[in-house]
Design a protein around this motif. Structure first.
Motif, PDB file in Angstrom:
ATOM      1  N   UNK A 132       0.807  -1.225   0.000  1.00 28.00           N
ATOM      2  CA  UNK A 132       0.000   0.000   0.000  1.00 28.00           C
ATOM      3  C   UNK A 132       0.840   1.275   0.000  1.00 28.00           C
ATOM      4  N   UNK A 133       2.158   1.143  -0.159  1.00 31.08           N
ATOM      5  CA  UNK A 133       3.008   2.334  -0.205  1.00 31.08           C
ATOM      6  C   UNK A 133       2.649   3.163  -1.444  1.00 31.08           C
ATOM      7  N   UNK A 134       2.620   4.472  -1.282  1.00 29.54           N
ATOM      8  CA  UNK A 134       2.187   5.339  -2.386  1.00 29.54           C
ATOM      9  C   UNK A 134       3.211   5.411  -3.513  1.00 29.54           C
ATOM     10  N   UNK A 135       4.486   5.278  -3.186  1.00 31.68           N
ATOM     11  CA  UNK A 135       5.530   5.401  -4.198  1.00 31.68           C
ATOM     12  C   UNK A 135       6.675   4.467  -3.840  1.00 31.68           C
ATOM     13  N   UNK A 136       7.153   3.699  -4.818  1.00 31.16           N
ATOM     14  CA  UNK A 136       8.233   2.743  -4.577  1.00 31.16           C
ATOM     15  C   UNK A 136       9.290   2.849  -5.667  1.00 31.16           C
ATOM     16  N   UNK A 137      10.572   2.652  -5.318  1.00 30.22           N
ATOM     17  CA  UNK A 137      11.603   2.543  -6.355  1.00 30.22           C
ATOM     18  C   UNK A 137      11.524   1.185  -7.035  1.00 30.22           C
TER      19      UNK A 137
END
Length: 206
Positions: A154-159
């Protein structure tokens, strides 16, 4: 619903179990090619939220609508193109040119059902002794790891790639945005004693 490729791979099994404990539905794909996997099937196979396939064809894939996909076995034929808009977490490091694939570098993991010897275990061409500083400071209990992995869904932004560290490792280096810290539920010394009890009870499978 979550799709786990290699659900009876050691880490894949613990992730599948954690998702089911959370009340999530899981579709698992794996080959039942040795007795340990067959034993793991018995542990979660009766859960009504778990659906298992030894193989899965494209027609079945198209009917699935997973929240996220986790890949722990690159030998299983899996069509990434069917899920171009779904986050796919993998430990395989295949360098696929797709922006929805997040590669996870595994820390030194230990826990129930792992392949091990009396004094330690092998991972990534290293031998980690249970009585070593390396194990005490750098090893991560597998259930702590999969809980941290689930939180990424559910993280909004990931590398496109992520590496995990223990707090002890983090104190020795500066952490960047691709690197995360896992907070242990208890010290490795205390946790290892509990894991040893498990292995003594299930020695016939190791």
């Amino acid at each position: 619903m979550f799709l786990v490729i290699g659900c009876f791979n050691w880490v894949g099994y613990h992730l599948t179990d954690a998702l089911l404990v959370n009340g999530d539905k899981v579709v698992g794909i794996d080959y039942l090619d040795h007795t340990k996997k067959e034993e793991l099937v018995l542990n979660i196979g009766r859960n009504s939220n778990f659906t298992f396939y030894e193989t899965i064809d494209n027609s079945k894939l198209k009917r699935l609508d997973p929240k996220a996909i986790f890949v722990f076995d690159s030998t299983i034929d899996f069509n990434y193109k069917e899920f171009s808009n779904v986050r796919c977490f993998t430990c395989m490091h295949e360098k696929r040119a797709r922006n929805n694939i997040i590669e996870i570098t595994l820390p030194f993991l230990y826990g129930e059902w792992m392949e091990r010897m009396e004094m330690g275990y092998h991972q990534d061409q290293a031998f980690i002794r249970f009585d070593s500083q390396l194990f005490s400071e750098d090893a991560v209990y597998v259930k702590d790891f999969v809980q941290a992995l689930i939180q990424l869904v559910d993280a909004s932004l990931l590398p496109d790639s992520i590496r995990y560290y223990t707090p002890e490792q983090a104190m020795k280096k500066s952490i960047n945005k691709r690197e995360l810290i896992i907070l242990p539920s208890m010290s490795n010394e205390k946790r290892f004693k509990k894991v040893e009890v498990f292995y003594r009870k299930n020695s016939e499978f190791h």
